[in-house]
Write an enzyme that holds these catalytic residues in place. Structure first.
Site, PDB file in Angstrom:
ATOM      1  CB  CYS A 106      -1.110  -0.021   1.229  1.00 55.63           C
ATOM      2  SG  CYS A 106      -2.267   1.602   1.277  1.00 55.63           S
ATOM      3  CB  CYS A 109      -2.624   4.601   3.907  1.00 56.91           C
ATOM      4  SG  CYS A 109      -3.330   4.791   2.905  1.00 56.91           S
ATOM      5  CB  SER A 110      -0.869   0.797   6.493  1.00 57.21           C
ATOM      6  OG  SER A 110      -1.330   1.676   7.466  1.00 57.21           O
ATOM      7  CB  CYS A 111      -5.380  -0.569   2.042  1.00 57.21           C
ATOM      8  SG  CYS A 111      -5.189   1.116   2.241  1.00 57.21           S
TER       9      CYS A 111
END
Lengths: 211, 240
Positions: A106, A109-111
């Site tokens: 991702c 972000c950090s999905c």
């Protein structure tokens, strides 16, 4: 604070100050944060994903359904309520084969698919990984200990809209006849993001042979 | 441009860490839990209307991301993941007037002297029940709006290059690149709020496949494809 400033000590005090004020002001309670953490320790974590992978390895029909309609396949398994909950609303599985290796990233972000994988590990959140995985995935994987030959296609999935991907890794050789429980025990979170392969640990091999 | 939108593809970085822990400091769990509670108690959720919390704000992933994307880009890389959360979330509480800077600073001082000092003993099972219920039900962006997808599988599309906004969901490296629609996802997807560059209202999303050569040129690796899920507003027809 100038000389003895410790970054971690300060953050620990700051977050505790914030939490205590939020409790006092009636925003959250003294138990709220612990309940959240407990949820990811007991209900939603990579232990769910490992069971899904193990089922797909032993049941070709389930595997086909998992890849065609991930939420429906997961709903058939007996997990705690919430597999389509927070960060699991739109999950999709993608399979590694001898010809294709998938890696999830991702970049912005950090999905991460919480219900099947729990919370994202630090490597996945690291801006260095996010920057590099999308441009030089083979080099990054090599640093992680995984050598993908040029003949194998690499597919990198950037989770930048609303779909949360996870990888169905390849079943390792030497696990013929294993039960789903035995198989689930060797599936790691990294393998379900394409950052590692599932391997049979040396001691498990010996156990398997003696059974 | 905002560097945070262009992280994908940055060059000259060190080897990637393979740190497998979720939290590297115990305090990180606390800010994570606070953020989840805020999303669970956000005033846009119907279920929250009957919950006795004093939280009365709209708080989603979009708000947290907007804060991180609004940081000084060089600071962004100085701070660890949850340090950014701590800065963003405490900043939100100060700006919204829930707590004052004086309160937060003096309470921080108290815990700096004794980190084991206890938290206030306030219980309210209805608040905690909503937080867990949110985790179990989520906040799905999929909606039943009747929208007709503009593209179909196999179409060649070009990624738009909209002017930068506070928060966006378009990775910088994709701008102006050509890809092929791999899959049209069923239904329509909203975003928590309009970002100002086209997304927000319900619209189709697509899985778009890009040849890594088309994106990275001679910096690419062989035999590699990039799949990205892209909101329709970020795509245009090849002939336009």
């Amino acid at each position: 604070m100038a000389n003895s400033f410790d970054r971690e000590e300060y953050s620990a005090a700051r977050v505790k100050a914030l939490e205590s004020l939020l409790i006092e002001k009636g925003i959250i309670t003294a138990q709220t944060v612990d309940k959240v953490i407990e949820f990811f320790e007991k209900d939603m974590g990579p232990f769910n994903g490992a069971k899904i992978v193990a089922r797909a390895w032993v049941d070709p029909q389930f595997k086909a359904r998992l890849l065609a309609d991930t939420p429906a396949a997961i709903a058939d398994m007996h997990f705690p309520r919430g597999m389509a909950g927070a960060e699991g609303e739109n999950m999709r599985a993608v399979a590694n084969t001898s010809q294709v290796h998938n890696l999830i990233v991702c970049t912005m972000c950090s999905c991460y698919p919480w219900p099947v994988l729990g919370l994202p590990p630090y490597w996945f959140k690291d801006p260095t990984f996010r920057a590099r995985a999308i441009r030089e995935p083979r080099k990054v994987l090599k640093e992680f200990g995984l050598d993908i030959p040029e003949s194998v296609e690499v597919k990198v999935w950037d989770t930048s809209a609303q779909i949360r991907w996870f990888v169905l890794p390849e079943r390792p050789a030497g696990t013929e006849g294993w039960t789903e429980t035995q198989l689930a025990a060797i599936v790691t979170p990294e393998s379900m993001q394409g950052a590692a392969k599932v391997v049979v640990p040396a001691e498990t091999k010996t156990q398997g042979e003696s059974e | 441009m905002k560097l945070q939108h262009y992280i994908g593809g940055l060059e000259n970085l060190e080897p990637s860490s393979f740190e497998k822990r979720v939290f590297v400091q115990p305090w990180e769990k606390r800010i994570f839990g606070i953020h989840v509670a805020m999303m669970a108690l956000s005033n846009h959720l119907d279920a929250v209307k009957s919950v006795p919390t004093q939280f009365d704000s709209f708080w989603t992933w979009g708000h947290l991301r907007k804060g991180a994307e609004g940081m000084n880009p060089f600071d962004y890389f100085k701070y660890r993941y949850y340090e950014k959360w701590l800065g963003g979330i405490s900043g939100f509480y100060l700006e919204s007037g829930y707590i004052s800077a004086g309160e937060l600073n003096s309470r921080t001082g108290l815990y700096l002297k004794d980190i084991n000092a206890s938290l206030p003993e306030v219980q309210n099972s209805a608040i905690d029940a909503q937080v867990v219920e949110y985790l179990r039900t989520g906040d799905s962006p999929a909606c039943h709006a009747a929208v007709q997808p503009k593209f179909k599988a196999g179409d060649v599309v070009t990624v738009r290059n909209p002017p930068p906004v506070e928060h966006c969901k378009l990775p910088g490296y994709l701008r102006t690149k050509k890809g092929i629609i791999d899959e049209v996802y069923e239904g329509a997807y909203n975003y928590y709020f309009p970002t100002g560059d086209g997304i927000g209202d319900p619209m189709p999303i697509y899985n778009v496949v890009f040849n890594s050569h088309d994106i990275w040129g001679n910096l690419t690796e062989p035999n590699t494809k990039i799949y990205v899920q892209v909101f329709e507003a970020y795509l245009e027809d090849r002939d336009q």
